[in-house]
Write a protein that holds these residues in place. Structure first.
Motif, PDB file in Angstrom:
ATOM      1  N   GLY A 100       0.962  -1.265  -0.127  1.00 57.10           N
ATOM      2  CA  GLY A 100       0.071  -0.104   0.163  1.00 57.10           C
ATOM      3  C   GLY A 100       0.657   1.099   0.009  1.00 57.10           C
ATOM      4  N   ASP A 101       2.087   1.220   0.139  1.00 54.89           N
ATOM      5  CA  ASP A 101       3.111   2.223   0.266  1.00 54.89           C
ATOM      6  C   ASP A 101       3.727   2.617  -1.119  1.00 54.89           C
ATOM      7  OD1 ASP A 101       4.696   0.251   0.393  1.00 54.89           O
ATOM      8  OD2 ASP A 101       5.683   0.888   2.148  1.00 54.89           O
ATOM      9  N   ALA A 102       3.189   1.580  -2.067  1.00 56.27           N
ATOM     10  CA  ALA A 102       3.934   1.614  -3.656  1.00 56.27           C
ATOM     11  C   ALA A 102       5.232   1.358  -3.784  1.00 56.27           C
ATOM     12  CB  ALA A 102       3.384   2.714  -4.400  1.00 56.27           C
ATOM     13  N   GLU A 103       6.040   0.968  -2.597  1.00 58.22           N
ATOM     14  CA  GLU A 103       7.298   0.928  -2.462  1.00 58.22           C
ATOM     15  C   GLU A 103       7.964  -0.111  -3.446  1.00 58.22           C
ATOM     16  OE1 GLU A 103       9.374   3.401  -1.581  1.00 58.22           O
ATOM     17  OE2 GLU A 103       7.482   4.407  -1.378  1.00 58.22           O
ATOM     18  N   THR A 104       7.032  -1.339  -3.687  1.00 60.42           N
ATOM     19  CA  THR A 104       7.371  -2.326  -4.261  1.00 60.42           C
ATOM     20  C   THR A 104       7.214  -2.587  -5.849  1.00 60.42           C
ATOM     21  OG1 THR A 104       5.206  -3.460  -3.575  1.00 60.42           O
ATOM     22  CG2 THR A 104       7.043  -3.984  -2.303  1.00 60.42           C
ATOM     23  N   GLY A 105       6.713  -1.334  -6.225  1.00 58.09           N
ATOM     24  CA  GLY A 105       6.248  -0.819  -7.423  1.00 58.09           C
ATOM     25  C   GLY A 105       5.062  -1.834  -8.150  1.00 58.09           C
ATOM     26  N   ALA A 106       4.149  -1.643  -7.037  1.00 55.76           N
ATOM     27  CA  ALA A 106       2.857  -2.303  -7.425  1.00 55.76           C
ATOM     28  C   ALA A 106       2.939  -3.719  -7.492  1.00 55.76           C
ATOM     29  CB  ALA A 106       2.118  -1.470  -8.336  1.00 55.76           C
ATOM     30  N   VAL A 107       3.691  -4.256  -6.983  1.00 57.81           N
ATOM     31  CA  VAL A 107       3.785  -5.945  -7.285  1.00 57.81           C
ATOM     32  C   VAL A 107       2.373  -6.292  -6.408  1.00 57.81           C
ATOM     33  CG1 VAL A 107       4.774  -7.954  -6.446  1.00 57.81           C
ATOM     34  CG2 VAL A 107       6.181  -5.933  -7.204  1.00 57.81           C
ATOM     35  N   GLY A 108       1.700  -7.253  -7.070  1.00 59.83           N
ATOM     36  CA  GLY A 108       0.320  -7.819  -6.584  1.00 59.83           C
ATOM     37  C   GLY A 108      -0.719  -6.791  -6.660  1.00 59.83           C
ATOM     38  N   TRP A 109      -0.787  -5.863  -7.113  1.00 58.04           N
ATOM     39  CA  TRP A 109      -1.739  -4.691  -7.486  1.00 58.04           C
ATOM     40  C   TRP A 109      -2.028  -4.701  -9.014  1.00 58.04           C
ATOM     41  CZ3 TRP A 109      -3.761  -0.645  -4.163  1.00 58.04           C
ATOM     42  CH2 TRP A 109      -2.904  -0.595  -2.829  1.00 58.04           C
ATOM     43  N   THR A 110      -3.485  -4.617  -8.996  1.00 58.65           N
ATOM     44  CA  THR A 110      -3.919  -4.461 -10.405  1.00 58.65           C
ATOM     45  C   THR A 110      -4.089  -2.767 -10.732  1.00 58.65           C
ATOM     46  OG1 THR A 110      -4.958  -6.506 -10.551  1.00 58.65           O
ATOM     47  CG2 THR A 110      -5.733  -5.016 -12.158  1.00 58.65           C
ATOM     48  N   LEU A 111      -3.339  -2.361 -11.858  1.00 63.81           N
ATOM     49  CA  LEU A 111      -3.425  -0.971 -12.362  1.00 63.81           C
ATOM     50  C   LEU A 111      -4.151  -0.969 -13.611  1.00 63.81           C
ATOM     51  CD1 LEU A 111       0.386   0.187 -11.444  1.00 63.81           C
ATOM     52  CD2 LEU A 111      -1.677  -0.108  -9.968  1.00 63.81           C
TER      53      LEU A 111
END
Length: 209
Positions: free
Chosen positions: A66-77
């Protein structure tokens, strides 16, 4: 954060997935407590009073990535991307990152441990350009056994500088689909309607006292 005592059904917390313009990372299984559990500590999460400077004494846990520090790994953009520069309120530095959402775009969280004790969420946001009023929408989706229900939980109007949003309800009791099912998927989606918006540090509050 993993809890060795927690079972492993799938529960996804992320507000519905739009047709992803850019799907970054795949959803992954995480150990979770049954959604029917009222004990937020069963998720094995860590909690802190992240919004205490704004007179919010609730204890929040950071959504996975949720802090976007992992480059959105696991998120759907969808119409969104991680960018340099984020909220300075959580020890942010110039190398910090955040999610930038274009008008009509959205970000969807990866699987997260959630129980019925997790009733609210909050995050930091700012408008980079465009119309700020009601520019952000927070939606909750619960799906199980082929049934899916989507509810808008909040309309938000960020300012041009980083600031925490108001407290947003995540009350799954409003849904016809049973979120306590071990196969239920619960998604949290943040989407922008009229502005280019940055979002950072997405937290969930289990109302621990």
């Amino acid at each position: 954060m993993r809890s060795p005592a927690a079972p492993r059904p799938r529960v996804l917390l992320a507000t519905a997935a739009l047709a992803a313009v850019a799907a970054v990372g795949a959803a992954v299984d995480v150990p979770i407590a049954p959604a029917a559990s009222a004990d937020a500590s069963a998720c094995g999460q860590s909690f802190a009073q992240h919004f205490l400077p704004w007179k919010d004494s609730a204890y929040y846990t950071l959504a996975d990535g949720g802090d976007a520090e992992t480059g959105a790994v696991g998120w759907t953009l969808a119409g969104a991307e991680p960018v340099a520069g984020g909220s300075p309120h959580r020890g942010g530095v110039s190398a910090d990152t955040s999610f930038r959402i274009a008008p009509g775009g959205s970000i969807t969280t990866p699987p997260i441990c959630v129980t019925d004790a997790h009733r609210t969420m909050r995050f930091f946001s700012r408008v980079a350009s465009g119309t700020a009023k009601d520019s952000l929408r927070v939606e909750l989706i619960v799906s199980d056994a082929g049934k899916k229900e989507v509810r808008e939980m909040a309309k938000l109007s960020p300012g041009t500088s980083w600031h925490p949003t108001k407290v947003v309800s995540l009350d799954t009791s409003l849904f016809g689909v049973d979120p306590s099912s071990p196969t239920a998927e619960v998604h949290l989606r943040i989407r922008s309607v009229t502005a280019t918006v940055q979002v950072d540090d997405v937290f969930v509050d289990p109302r621990l006292r």
